[in-house]
Design an enzyme around this catalytic site. Structure first.
Site, mmCIF file in Angstrom:
data_model
loop_
_atom_site.group_PDB
_atom_site.id
_atom_site.type_symbol
_atom_site.label_atom_id
_atom_site.label_comp_id
_atom_site.label_asym_id
_atom_site.label_seq_id
_atom_site.Cartn_x
_atom_site.Cartn_y
_atom_site.Cartn_z
ATOM 1 N N LYS A 66 -11.748 43.741 7.400
ATOM 2 C CA LYS A 66 -11.060 43.734 6.097
ATOM 3 C C LYS A 66 -11.690 42.815 5.045
ATOM 4 O O LYS A 66 -11.544 43.058 3.859
ATOM 5 C CB LYS A 66 -9.581 43.380 6.273
ATOM 6 C CG LYS A 66 -8.788 44.513 6.912
ATOM 7 C CD LYS A 66 -7.303 44.234 6.926
ATOM 8 C CE LYS A 66 -6.591 45.380 7.609
ATOM 9 N NZ LYS A 66 -5.125 45.284 7.524
ATOM 10 N N ALA A 128 -3.643 38.854 8.948
ATOM 11 C CA ALA A 128 -2.499 39.700 8.595
ATOM 12 C C ALA A 128 -1.463 38.975 7.749
ATOM 13 O O ALA A 128 -0.662 39.613 7.064
ATOM 14 C CB ALA A 128 -1.835 40.229 9.866
ATOM 15 N N THR A 150 -1.620 26.902 15.539
ATOM 16 C CA THR A 150 -2.622 25.916 15.117
ATOM 17 C C THR A 150 -2.229 25.438 13.718
ATOM 18 O O THR A 150 -2.422 26.150 12.729
ATOM 19 C CB THR A 150 -4.027 26.553 15.085
ATOM 20 O OG1 THR A 150 -4.236 27.218 16.339
ATOM 21 C CG2 THR A 150 -5.117 25.537 14.848
ATOM 22 N N LYS A 153 -4.378 25.605 10.291
ATOM 23 C CA LYS A 153 -4.551 26.864 9.541
ATOM 24 C C LYS A 153 -3.389 27.083 8.581
ATOM 25 O O LYS A 153 -3.571 27.532 7.448
ATOM 26 C CB LYS A 153 -4.617 28.042 10.529
ATOM 27 C CG LYS A 153 -6.027 28.433 10.899
ATOM 28 C CD LYS A 153 -6.059 29.880 11.345
ATOM 29 C CE LYS A 153 -6.549 30.019 12.750
ATOM 30 N NZ LYS A 153 -6.396 31.373 13.294
HETATM 31 P P1 ATR Z 1 -6.529 37.081 12.954
HETATM 32 O O1 ATR Z 1 -5.350 37.735 12.246
HETATM 33 O O2 ATR Z 1 -7.124 35.976 12.157
HETATM 34 O O3 ATR Z 1 -7.521 38.067 13.478
HETATM 35 P P2 ATR Z 1 -5.150 36.813 15.504
HETATM 36 O O4 ATR Z 1 -5.866 36.362 16.734
HETATM 37 O O5 ATR Z 1 -4.733 38.224 15.404
HETATM 38 O O6 ATR Z 1 -5.954 36.310 14.227
HETATM 39 O O7 ATR Z 1 -3.859 35.905 15.372
HETATM 40 C C1 ATR Z 1 -3.006 36.046 14.291
HETATM 41 C C2 ATR Z 1 -2.084 34.866 14.279
HETATM 42 O O8 ATR Z 1 -1.289 34.888 15.460
HETATM 43 C C3 ATR Z 1 -2.794 33.535 14.249
HETATM 44 O O9 ATR Z 1 -2.143 32.737 13.325
HETATM 45 C C4 ATR Z 1 -2.629 33.007 15.664
HETATM 46 O O10 ATR Z 1 -2.475 31.609 15.782
HETATM 47 P P3 ATR Z 1 -3.724 30.584 15.952
HETATM 48 O O11 ATR Z 1 -4.184 30.314 14.556
HETATM 49 O O12 ATR Z 1 -3.149 29.397 16.600
HETATM 50 O O13 ATR Z 1 -4.749 31.280 16.797
HETATM 51 C C5 ATR Z 1 -1.331 33.636 16.084
HETATM 52 N N1 ATR Z 1 -1.275 33.764 17.544
HETATM 53 C C6 ATR Z 1 -2.082 34.489 18.329
HETATM 54 N N2 ATR Z 1 -1.704 34.361 19.624
HETATM 55 C C7 ATR Z 1 -0.625 33.522 19.631
HETATM 56 C C8 ATR Z 1 0.213 32.969 20.672
HETATM 57 N N3 ATR Z 1 0.016 33.268 21.955
HETATM 58 N N4 ATR Z 1 1.219 32.155 20.286
HETATM 59 C C9 ATR Z 1 1.415 31.842 18.993
HETATM 60 N N5 ATR Z 1 0.657 32.310 17.979
HETATM 61 C C10 ATR Z 1 -0.348 33.134 18.293
#
Ligand code: ATR
Length: 270
Positions: A66, A128, A150, A153
């Site tokens: 994207k 997203a 995290t 972020k």
């Molecule tokens: P992106 O959208 O950047 O590709 P993603 O891996 O799809 O990333 O994750 C989207 C969001 O979900 C991120 O904010 C992620 O948190 P982190 O920044 O800590 O990685 C969150 N996320 C993914 N797995 C998670 C989990 N098991 N528990 C809580 N939040 C999670």
């Protein structure tokens, strides 16, 4: 024959081909077909530079392309520019235009509710979450909180976009009017039995999960028990595709016809 399609990686679970091909048929486009292309980041440039050979006229763009897609487009809409992400590429008058229809998709179900929303909490700060943030701002929601596993972020986004942040551990103490999940927790596969919210949902008016498979997610099931108004990612998905299809063809399909078609033909999905 004119080709359209969705590019992403992975792509096998996308509902876009089913929906767009249904819509092409509905409007009698016998010369248009919509395909799912699994394109890795490594192959993106090569793929994009050969679109003309294959008569490709429009693309839906999903994770992880994207942001990278913007450098390919000859014109970027003001919205896609602002968000720095596009989910649509359309060939128009000899140039490729990048547009973002995720914001429209997100907002549309909310505009149909007659509920006053002043305080929002977004869970997740990944790619997203951006369309969600801009959607909430467009709806003039005054107080927007963001929480992420995290923290750094969430803090970064809060700083750049004028939001408030709350830690992942403390988020359940907040009682927003609307709670939106943008994390993968609850998605089919390894996350299906997970929820990003570990408390009751008392006092929360609307719970919106942008995940569309399964429908409803565990979070939305919890929300129904507390009589919250729920919105599923399937609604957002259909509305973003509706605007995309309009960019591709100039035609608008009915949201309810599309919902009905997807519910009877594609769910439950494994
Ligand atoms: P992106 O959208 O950047 O590709 P993603 O891996 O799809 O990333 O994750 C989207 C969001 O979900 C991120 O904010 C992620 O948190 P982190 O920044 O800590 O990685 C969150 N996320 C993914 N797995 C998670 C989990 N098991 N528990 C809580 N939040 C999670």
């Amino acid at each position: 024959m004119q080709l359209y399609g969705v590019i992403g990686h992975p792509i096998s679970h996308s509902l876009s081909p089913v929906l767009h091909n249904w819509a092409f048929k509905k409007f009698g486009y016998k010369d248009k077909v919509y395909i799912a292309w699994d394109i890795t980041p490594k192959n993106l440039e090569k793929f994009l530079h050969n679109l003309d050979i294959f008569q490709v006229k429009g693309l839906s763009v999903t994770i992880p392309h994207k942001q990278n897609i913007l450098s390919f487009a000859q014109k970027i809409s003001p919205l896609a520019q602002k968000i720095q992400a596009a989910n649509t590429l359309v060939y128009h008058k000899g140039i490729w235009l990048a547009e973002n229809t995720d914001v429209y998709g997100f907002i549309q179900p909310l505009q149909q509710l007659n509920i006053k929303l002043q305080k929002a909490l977004i869970l997740g700060a990944g790619g997203a979450s951006l369309a969600v943030i801009y959607g909430l701002k467009k709806l003039k929601i005054e107080e927007i909180y963001i929480s992420n596993r995290t923290m750094s972020k969430a803090r970064q986004l809060a700083k750049n976009l004028g939001l408030k942040e709350i830690s992942w551990e403390d988020k359940e103490k907040l009682r927003p009017d609307i709670l939106i999940n943008t994390t993968p927790l609850g998605m089919s596969g390894k996350w299906q039995n997970k929820t990003p919210w570990n408390a009751d949902l008392k006092g929360i008016k609307v719970v919106y999960d942008i995940i569309y498979n399964p429908n409803p997610t565990l979070l939305l099931k919890q929300a129904k028990k507390f009589n919250c108004t729920t919105i599923s990612g399937l609604e957002m998905f259909i509305y973003q595709a509706q605007q995309q299809f309009k960019l591709f063809t100039g035609q608008t399909f009915s949201f309810y016809d599309a919902l009905n078609y997807l519910n009877t033909n594609t769910f439950p999905r494994k």
